[in-house]
Design an enzyme around this catalytic site. Structure first.
Site, mmCIF file in Angstrom:
data_model
loop_
_atom_site.group_PDB
_atom_site.id
_atom_site.type_symbol
_atom_site.label_atom_id
_atom_site.label_comp_id
_atom_site.label_asym_id
_atom_site.label_seq_id
_atom_site.Cartn_x
_atom_site.Cartn_y
_atom_site.Cartn_z
ATOM 1 N N GLU A 83 0.871 -1.165 0.000
ATOM 2 C CA GLU A 83 0.000 0.000 0.000
ATOM 3 C C GLU A 83 0.920 1.230 0.000
ATOM 4 O O GLU A 83 1.799 1.344 0.855
ATOM 5 C CB GLU A 83 -0.875 0.006 1.266
ATOM 6 C CG GLU A 83 -1.872 1.137 1.235
ATOM 7 C CD GLU A 83 -2.687 1.275 2.514
ATOM 8 O OE1 GLU A 83 -2.492 0.489 3.461
ATOM 9 O OE2 GLU A 83 -3.517 2.199 2.544
ATOM 10 N N LYS A 90 4.312 0.949 9.331
ATOM 11 C CA LYS A 90 4.394 2.209 8.584
ATOM 12 C C LYS A 90 3.716 3.343 9.343
ATOM 13 O O LYS A 90 4.172 4.474 9.321
ATOM 14 C CB LYS A 90 3.765 2.040 7.202
ATOM 15 C CG LYS A 90 4.723 1.420 6.205
ATOM 16 C CD LYS A 90 4.100 1.361 4.826
ATOM 17 C CE LYS A 90 3.135 0.205 4.741
ATOM 18 N NZ LYS A 90 2.524 0.065 3.422
ATOM 19 N N ARG A 121 5.255 -12.499 9.803
ATOM 20 C CA ARG A 121 5.916 -11.204 9.636
ATOM 21 C C ARG A 121 7.305 -11.283 10.222
ATOM 22 O O ARG A 121 7.540 -12.002 11.194
ATOM 23 C CB ARG A 121 5.181 -10.127 10.437
ATOM 24 C CG ARG A 121 3.881 -9.677 9.881
ATOM 25 C CD ARG A 121 3.275 -8.642 10.812
ATOM 26 N NE ARG A 121 3.647 -7.288 10.438
ATOM 27 C CZ ARG A 121 3.042 -6.612 9.473
ATOM 28 N NH1 ARG A 121 2.062 -7.149 8.785
ATOM 29 N NH2 ARG A 121 3.419 -5.392 9.188
HETATM 30 P P1 ATP Z 1 2.586 -1.991 7.987
HETATM 31 O O1 ATP Z 1 1.686 -2.703 8.945
HETATM 32 O O2 ATP Z 1 3.975 -1.791 8.458
HETATM 33 O O3 ATP Z 1 1.973 -0.756 7.436
HETATM 34 P P2 ATP Z 1 1.590 -3.433 5.858
HETATM 35 O O4 ATP Z 1 1.427 -4.891 5.961
HETATM 36 O O5 ATP Z 1 0.393 -2.592 6.035
HETATM 37 O O6 ATP Z 1 2.754 -2.988 6.783
HETATM 38 P P3 ATP Z 1 1.703 -3.300 3.080
HETATM 39 O O7 ATP Z 1 2.173 -2.222 2.211
HETATM 40 O O8 ATP Z 1 0.247 -3.560 3.113
HETATM 41 O O9 ATP Z 1 2.251 -3.031 4.515
HETATM 42 O O10 ATP Z 1 2.491 -4.633 2.827
HETATM 43 C C1 ATP Z 1 2.921 -5.110 1.581
HETATM 44 C C2 ATP Z 1 3.308 -6.542 1.756
HETATM 45 O O11 ATP Z 1 4.414 -6.646 2.660
HETATM 46 C C3 ATP Z 1 2.175 -7.346 2.344
HETATM 47 O O12 ATP Z 1 2.048 -8.549 1.637
HETATM 48 C C4 ATP Z 1 2.600 -7.574 3.761
HETATM 49 O O13 ATP Z 1 2.085 -8.781 4.243
HETATM 50 C C5 ATP Z 1 4.131 -7.591 3.657
HETATM 51 N N1 ATP Z 1 4.744 -7.196 4.920
HETATM 52 C C6 ATP Z 1 4.501 -6.072 5.620
HETATM 53 N N2 ATP Z 1 5.203 -6.073 6.765
HETATM 54 C C7 ATP Z 1 5.918 -7.225 6.790
HETATM 55 C C8 ATP Z 1 6.832 -7.823 7.718
HETATM 56 N N3 ATP Z 1 7.166 -7.233 8.855
HETATM 57 N N4 ATP Z 1 7.355 -9.021 7.398
HETATM 58 C C9 ATP Z 1 7.045 -9.618 6.248
HETATM 59 N N5 ATP Z 1 6.197 -9.123 5.343
HETATM 60 C C10 ATP Z 1 5.631 -7.941 5.596
HETATM 61 MG MG MG Z 2 -0.921 -1.676 5.638
#
Ligand code: ATP
Ligand code: MG
Length: 606
Positions: A80, A316, A306
């Site tokens: 995102e 984020k 994660r």
């Molecule tokens: P955050 O919670 O930090 O905002 P997010 O999951 O909302 O992270 P996205 O941009 O939606 O961030 O994530 C893109 C991809 O990266 C998704 O498939 C998510 O599952 C993966 N991802 C995000 N954080 C991690 C992590 N700590 N370890 C492994 N994969 C991750």
């Molecule tokens: Mg997110």
């Protein structure tokens, strides 16, 4: 992105693919040799190779290919664009791009841009730059969920026509109140049984902009008594009068993550939709939508753990607060756990990739990986690749009394003892030098072997010098060391075989170039920031130390941003983008001391 309430992981059934053990045990697979590692084959320009390692996700993919369920493996990385990528994202990037490459398929980069309020072009650009820097390439496969807004809208209409979606007039708070809890079923909305025609008309009017934000939503009609809260008539569309970075003002209703994600996967022919464990409870909804829509393909979602790191917060939303509240200078402040910050700090992408290889995929590990393990992998790469240079961070003048006034000698210095092909360079040596203030003590304790009155030390690649005198200013502070040198020791060896206990780095005063050096320490002062509530309370007040008046060898004035060197005896350093020819600025990437080995000895790590 709006996340609905979740059931505890156990209530949605066992994850058949989960692996116990967490991330603290030994790495599940042995380290392979430097080249030809399976995940390395995901690098741009490399041809596919047979996977040399496996994990539960690769096993699933391999079985699908072997048993003919999948002919071409297609994965995607779906960020995102609401912030910069953090260190957790490369785990997903390496997994998705790595698997696609290993199985001869491809990996899409798809921006999940369904929330125009929080998403910005700056983030889209930075995410692309970060993925490229990590060494991965999506080729022509760059997509945006917003590309599918028309198709998603049509599918929403299909659901309404089939009696499987309805327009709800309840407010967000009322919807929450009706949703029930983990132990109690939800309650049907009074609007749940609207006629199909009324729903079609209202949904069209939502789209036409007739209602304000929040006035109505479109919900799937599934089961308000489902044990999985995600199945209790989840919201599919909401009204948001916001300009979208790509679709402008064309839409004032936007699909939620759950409605956009699986359908985007299906449109793109994604075969394996890999996401983190918090989406496990969304999988039944993912499957329900795929089953109930005329989608062109049948993707499957799989979940993995994660990545979490000690001394680090990976979210984020939280990282955005650190930036907006001024705790750090920017998203790429070298103390941040973002990919762009690691780049700015001089971490080689190979170090990050090797770290991810060692960590593995892990099914269910919720515990944090020790940050020392990342640092260890980064040092291992830098030790092999970083040119050695001289720099003096806290300078103290040293004058060699018996060295001719005008004489300058060119000393031959080895660029990298780990890599003979890196060759040597010339470093100017003269009567007046800078040494490190810490390398001299007037009254040394017994364990201090460096320079002291009457003592002889080696100046690396130059001569042995013996301290003859100490000059102090009026306040008693040492301002200069007087020495003599032994001309018979040029290059650093004495004919009579005597060996000083210490070898110091140095710079010729006349030739040294001034620089600012920024030293970084951990951003948080405890391994589990926020464990007592507010991670802001755990910020390390000494995470950055700026040293002015440092000196570096002349060659470093030309070092481009993006290259990391070792300042001998001090650590790894790289030029900061703030650096200009007239004002050099270096970041400390890492110190030399590797605490990972010590942690292992203590039994704290793999
Ligand atoms: P955050 O919670 O930090 O905002 P997010 O999951 O909302 O992270 P996205 O941009 O939606 O961030 O994530 C893109 C991809 O990266 C998704 O498939 C998510 O599952 C993966 N991802 C995000 N954080 C991690 C992590 N700590 N370890 C492994 N994969 C991750
Ligand atoms: Mg997110």
């Amino acid at each position: 992105m709006i996340r609905l309430l979740r059931l505890p992981a156990s209530s949605s059934g066992p994850n058949q693919h989960g692996r116990g053990g967490g991330l603290h045990g030994p790495p599940p697979f042995p380290r392979t040799t430097l080249f030809g590692m399976a995940s390395r084959s995901g690098l741009s320009g490399h041809s596919p190779v047979t996977p040399e390692r496996s994990d539960f996700i690769r096993e699933i993919v391999a079985a699908d290919v072997r048993e003919g369920r999948v002919t071409e493996v297609v994965t995607r990385f779906p960020p995102e664009p609401n912030g910069y990528l953090h260190i957790g994202h490369p785990k997903s990037i390496a997994l998705n791009f790595g698997i696609a490459q290993e199985f001869g398929g491809h990996c899409h980069l798809r921006f999940d841009d369904t929330n125009p309020i929080k998403e910005e072009q700056e983030y889209i650009d930075s995410i692309q730059a970060d993925i490229r820097w990590l060494g991965f390439d999506w080729g022509d496969h760059l997509y945006y969920a917003s590309d599918y807004f028309h198709q998603l809208y049509d599918w929403a209409v299909d659901l309404i026509r089939a009696g499987k979606a309805y327009v709800d007039d309840l407010s967000a708070d009322e919807i929450r109140e009706h949703r029930g809890t983990l132990t109690e079923p939800g309650e049907n909305s009074p609007w749940r049984d609207r006629s199909i025609d009324e729903n079609l008309e209202l949904f069209e009017r939502m789209r036409a902009g007739e209602f304000p934000d929040g006035a109505r939503v479109l919900r799937a009609k599934i089961d308000m008594a489902s044990p999985n809260i995600n199945m209790r008539d989840p919201v599919l569309y909401r009204i948001l009068h916001a300009t979208h970075p790509r679709t402008g003002d064309e839409w004032c209703i936007y699909p939620l993550y759950d409605f956009a994600h699986g359908q985007s996967d299906a449109i793109e022919g994604v075969t394996h939709s890999l996401c983190t464990l918090e989406f496990e409870d969304h999988r039944p909804l993912y499957d329900w939508l795929i089953d109930n829509l005329p989608v062109p393909s049948r993707p499957h979602q799989y979940e993995f753990a994660r990545l979490n790191l000690t001394y680090t917060v990976l979210s984020k939303r939280f990282l955005a607060r650190l930036v907006s509240e001024g705790s750090v200078r920017a998203w790429d402040d070298p103390r941040m756990p973002t990919v762009s910050a690691l780049r700015r700090r001089g971490f080689p992408p190979e170090g990050l990739r090797n770290f991810l290889d060692v960590v593995g995929v892990g099914g269910r590990g919720h515990s944090a990986v020790e940050i020392e393990m990342l640092e260890h992998e980064v040092r291992a790469v830098l030790n092999r690749t970083a040119p050695r240079r001289f720099a003096v961070l806290r300078p103290l003048r040293l004058v060699i009394e018996n060295f001719p006034e005008e004489q300058v000698e060119e000393m031959e210095a080895v660029n990298n003892p780990e890599d003979p092909s890196a060759g040597t360079r010339k470093v100017p040596f003269a009567r007046e030098l800078w040494i490190e203030r810490d390398d001299f003590m007037e009254d040394p304790p017994s364990k201090f072997f460096r320079l002291a009155p009457g003592r002889e030390v080696r100046l690396r690649y130059a001569y042995f010098v013996t301290c003859t005198d100490v000059v102090k200013d009026d306040s008693g502070e040492i301002v200069e060391i007087r020495c003599t040198y032994d001309p018979e020791t040029r290059g650093g060896d004495a004919r009579d075989g005597r060996r000083p206990k210490a070898t110091l780095h140095w710079l010729s005063s006349e030739h040294a170039v001034p620089a600012e050096v920024r030293l970084y320490d951990r951003l948080f002062s405890r391994p589990d920031p926020g464990a007592d509530g507010d991670p802001f309370a755990d910020l390390n007040p000494d995470s950055e130390t700026v040293l002015e008046g440092c000196l570096v060898e002349p060659a470093l004035a030309e070092l481009p941003v993006g290259e990391t060197v070792q300042f001998e005896r001090l650590g790894y350093f790289c030029p900061d983008p703030d650096s200009t020819p007239g004002r050099l600025v270096f970041n400390r990437t890492l110190g030399l001391r590797d605490t990972w080995a010590r942690l292992q000895g203590r039994g704290a790590g793999p």
